[in-house]
Design a protein around this motif. Structure first.
Motif, PDB file in Angstrom:
ATOM      1  N   SER A 188      43.186 -98.515 -30.924  1.00  0.00           N
ATOM      2  CA  SER A 188      43.758 -98.921 -29.638  1.00  0.00           C
ATOM      3  C   SER A 188      42.841 -98.687 -28.444  1.00  0.00           C
ATOM      4  CB  SER A 188      45.093 -98.202 -29.405  1.00  0.00           C
ATOM      5  OG  SER A 188      46.040 -98.661 -30.335  1.00  0.00           O
ATOM      6  N   HIS A 189      41.674 -98.083 -28.660  1.00  0.00           N
ATOM      7  CA  HIS A 189      40.747 -97.941 -27.525  1.00  0.00           C
ATOM      8  C   HIS A 189      39.307 -97.750 -27.987  1.00  0.00           C
ATOM      9  CE1 HIS A 189      39.194 -97.074 -23.565  1.00  0.00           C
ATOM     10  NE2 HIS A 189      38.662 -95.948 -24.002  1.00  0.00           N
ATOM     11  N   GLY A 190      38.437 -98.624 -27.482  1.00  0.00           N
ATOM     12  CA  GLY A 190      37.023 -98.464 -27.796  1.00  0.00           C
ATOM     13  C   GLY A 190      36.147 -99.240 -26.824  1.00  0.00           C
ATOM     14  N   HIS A 191      34.851 -99.008 -26.963  1.00  0.00           N
ATOM     15  CA  HIS A 191      33.842 -99.742 -26.187  1.00  0.00           C
ATOM     16  C   HIS A 191      32.781-100.123 -27.218  1.00  0.00           C
ATOM     17  CE1 HIS A 191      35.788 -97.827 -22.706  1.00  0.00           C
ATOM     18  NE2 HIS A 191      35.666 -96.683 -23.346  1.00  0.00           N
ATOM     19  N   ALA A 192      33.020-101.218 -27.921  1.00  0.00           N
ATOM     20  CA  ALA A 192      32.243-101.514 -29.130  1.00  0.00           C
ATOM     21  C   ALA A 192      30.733-101.556 -28.884  1.00  0.00           C
ATOM     22  CB  ALA A 192      32.719-102.828 -29.738  1.00  0.00           C
ATOM     23  N   THR A 203      43.956 -98.748 -19.217  1.00  0.00           N
ATOM     24  CA  THR A 203      43.077 -98.003 -18.307  1.00  0.00           C
ATOM     25  C   THR A 203      42.873 -96.573 -18.772  1.00  0.00           C
ATOM     26  OG1 THR A 203      42.654 -97.576 -15.955  1.00  0.00           O
ATOM     27  CG2 THR A 203      44.885 -97.162 -16.702  1.00  0.00           C
ATOM     28  N   HIS A 204      41.677 -96.013 -18.476  1.00  0.00           N
ATOM     29  CA  HIS A 204      41.470 -94.578 -18.681  1.00  0.00           C
ATOM     30  C   HIS A 204      42.306 -93.855 -17.635  1.00  0.00           C
ATOM     31  CE1 HIS A 204      37.442 -96.195 -20.131  1.00  0.00           C
ATOM     32  NE2 HIS A 204      37.793 -95.431 -21.146  1.00  0.00           N
ATOM     33  N   LEU A 205      43.072 -92.849 -18.053  1.00  0.00           N
ATOM     34  CA  LEU A 205      43.942 -92.161 -17.091  1.00  0.00           C
ATOM     35  C   LEU A 205      44.075 -90.697 -17.479  1.00  0.00           C
ATOM     36  CD1 LEU A 205      45.875 -92.465 -14.661  1.00  0.00           C
ATOM     37  CD2 LEU A 205      47.657 -93.170 -16.253  1.00  0.00           C
ATOM     38  N   VAL A 251      45.025 -94.473 -21.413  1.00  0.00           N
ATOM     39  CA  VAL A 251      44.085 -93.914 -22.380  1.00  0.00           C
ATOM     40  C   VAL A 251      43.712 -92.483 -21.985  1.00  0.00           C
ATOM     41  CG1 VAL A 251      41.847 -94.226 -23.503  1.00  0.00           C
ATOM     42  CG2 VAL A 251      43.151 -96.233 -22.722  1.00  0.00           C
ATOM     43  N   HIS A 252      43.849 -91.560 -22.913  1.00  0.00           N
ATOM     44  CA  HIS A 252      43.506 -90.134 -22.830  1.00  0.00           C
ATOM     45  C   HIS A 252      44.710 -89.260 -22.480  1.00  0.00           C
ATOM     46  CE1 HIS A 252      39.432 -90.952 -23.748  1.00  0.00           C
ATOM     47  NE2 HIS A 252      39.204 -91.635 -22.635  1.00  0.00           N
ATOM     48  N   ALA A 253      45.222 -89.356 -21.249  1.00  0.00           N
ATOM     49  CA  ALA A 253      46.408 -88.578 -20.860  1.00  0.00           C
ATOM     50  C   ALA A 253      46.276 -87.094 -21.224  1.00  0.00           C
ATOM     51  CB  ALA A 253      47.661 -89.194 -21.487  1.00  0.00           C
ATOM     52  N   THR A 286      39.463 -94.530 -31.005  1.00  0.00           N
ATOM     53  CA  THR A 286      38.258 -93.724 -31.247  1.00  0.00           C
ATOM     54  C   THR A 286      37.486 -93.487 -29.960  1.00  0.00           C
ATOM     55  OG1 THR A 286      37.046 -95.753 -31.677  1.00  0.00           O
ATOM     56  CG2 THR A 286      37.911 -94.558 -33.594  1.00  0.00           C
ATOM     57  N   ASP A 287      37.712 -94.358 -28.938  1.00  0.00           N
ATOM     58  CA  ASP A 287      36.842 -94.422 -27.775  1.00  0.00           C
ATOM     59  C   ASP A 287      35.481 -94.953 -28.251  1.00  0.00           C
ATOM     60  OD1 ASP A 287      36.278 -94.328 -25.096  1.00  0.00           O
ATOM     61  OD2 ASP A 287      36.655 -92.200 -24.851  1.00  0.00           O
ATOM     62  N   GLY A 288      34.494 -94.989 -27.368  1.00  0.00           N
ATOM     63  CA  GLY A 288      33.204 -95.557 -27.753  1.00  0.00           C
ATOM     64  C   GLY A 288      32.428 -94.637 -28.684  1.00  0.00           C
TER      65      GLY A 288
HETATM   66 ZN   LIG Z   1      36.950 -95.039 -23.091  1.00  0.00          ZN
END
Ligand SMILES: [Zn+2]
Length: 449
Positions: free
Chosen positions: A75-79, A224-226, A261-263, A312-314
């Motif tokens: 659900s979250h990455g920067h490929a 969004t990153h939050l 994202v993150h929280a 996973t994030d980037g």
């Molecule tokens: Zn990220």
């Protein structure tokens, strides 16, 4: 009754496996069942002995000692950042970004860089069980193209920031280009588009308000990153007199369309606001741990009834895209952090990486479980290895042992994408070659090989 009286329905594919984990119903393991697939969708899930009486498939897989489960949703990455894998480690977020990632991005990120990085990441994801990737980066149009070409389903979150980058000059241009992309992929089953305002500290009030309005009007999710770090919260208190979640709530951005994202570093009021809005949290435990950003209080969020998906994030802050590893980390860190060994069970972690991801994007009718009518996105993991013996509970083996490397097959929309652990939709030798070339350019060195 003869066969003629009861002709079997012709379908595309039947997959037999010793264990099927459908995710819905919860906590279920089906033994010796099979899944029938036709025209990209799941038709039925039945005991193996019954399925052959009802359907005649053009292709039949008999997987034996394998577990079949829904494809995983990252659900979250920067490929594209996979080309920075291992370039800057062991640094806190602000140093990592300001002194390493942002300057290198400024120097090297181009359409070609993004294409090659996307191919590397998508190959890694497909080969480790991910069938859906949500991505936020520059040139989102390139991610959309590569996603189609390699057959992975995606949510493409187009970036929005206050400052100019290689992709756009100002918030108006970011939004304009992103909405163009939304038009280009309207109705696509493979590519879904979302707003991707980078973070509350890189986007000012006016564009955030505009995004809130457009998101509601056009029914497009916002990703969004939050609350990634304590620093972000302290800076927001200084600049706006309120915490980032409260600021987004006041700007109208907290809604069921929001993927936060993150929280980390949440207080009771933050959790109350997220719950009231039915917003979703995207948990990235390994990135949070590696950058020492903080902990997402998953047990508390779960008890509050907030949907938690997994990312996973980037690759530059993880440093892999293995969602099986991420599920294990999610389960482990929840226990360590809450002092409760029952926090985030193996099934909870599996839900985070499947049905909860689907819910966060409004795609739970089509994705995230093995149920008739859903898209046939499935993966098979070989459990007949030394890593997983003996098997008391296949879900425990999937989450708590080395599983990603045991992936043998994946199907997306019924199409076989990974077969006998080989990727059908790209040339991995060529992908590895390009990654090495980028490393050499970035380090200004002759090839090390
Ligand atoms: Zn990220």
């Amino acid at each position: 009754m003869t066969a003629q009286d009861n002709p079997r329905s012709p379908i595309d594919t039947i997959i037999h496996a010793n264990w099927i984990i459908p995710v819905i119903p919860r906590n279920t393991v089906l033994k010796y069942h099979a899944v029938a697939i036709d025209r990209g969708e799941i038709k039925a899930i039945l005991p193996a002995s019954e399925i052959d009486q009802l359907f005649e498939a053009r292709k039949v897989y008999r997987l034996g000692e394998q577990a079949l489960l829904p494809g995983l949703i990252n659900s979250h990455g920067h490929a594209a950042m996979s080309l920075f894998r291992g370039m800057a480690d062991d640094l806190p977020l602000q140093n990592w970004l300001n002194d390493h990632i942002w300057p290198t991005e400024q120097q090297w990120v181009s359409e070609e860089f993004v294409r090659d990085g996307n191919e590397l990441s998508i190959a890694e994801m497909l080969l480790s069980g991910t069938t859906f990737s949500s991505d936020m980066y520059f040139f989102p149009d390139v991610f959309a193209q590569v996603s189609q070409q390699m057959g992975i389903r995606s949510q493409v979150c187009f970036p929005v920031m206050d400052f100019p980058t290689i992709w756009a000059r100002d918030p108006d241009e970011y939004i304009h280009k992103g909405l163009q992309l939304q038009d280009d992929y309207r109705g696509s089953k493979i590519v879904n588009i979302a707003f991707g305002p980078h973070a509350p500290y890189t986007v000012s009030d006016a564009p955030l308000q505009r995004i809130a309005m457009l998101s509601e009007e056009l029914e497009i999710p916002v990703h969004t990153h939050l609350h990634e770090t304590r620093q972000e919260i302290q800076d927001s208190l200084k600049q706006y007199g309120k915490r980032p979640i409260k600021r987004l709530a006041d700007l109208g951005l907290l809604s069921p369309a929001l993927q936060a994202v993150h929280a980390t570093h949440l207080n009771e009021e933050d959790i109350r606001l997220l719950k009231k809005a039915n917003a979703h949290v995207i948990h990235c435990p390994e990135s949070n741990m590696k950058l020492a950003s903080g902990f997402c209080p998953t047990l508390t969020l779960q008890e509050a009834g907030i949907n938690i998906a997994l990312g996973t994030d980037g690759c530059a802050s993880n440093n892999d895209l293995d969602l099986f590893g991420e599920m294990r980390s999610a389960a482990m860190v929840a226990k360590a952090n809450s002092g409760n060994a029952a926090a985030i069970t193996d099934h909870d972690a599996l839900e985070m990486a499947t049905i909860n991801g689907a819910k966060s994007m409004g795609l739970e009718d089509k994705l995230g479980s093995i149920e008739p009518g859903k898209w046939a996105d499935l993966i098979a993991i070989n459990l007949d290895t030394v890593f997983q013996q003996p098997i008391y509970n296949p879900v425990s083996q999937l989450i708590y042992t080395n599983s990603a490397s045991q992936l043998t097959h994946s199907w997306i929309g019924g199409k076989v994408i990974v077969e006998d652990s080989r990727l059908n939709t790209a040339d991995t030798t060529e992908i590895i070659h390009k990654a090495k070339q980028w490393r050499d350019k970035i380090t200004h060195k002759e090839s090390l090989d």
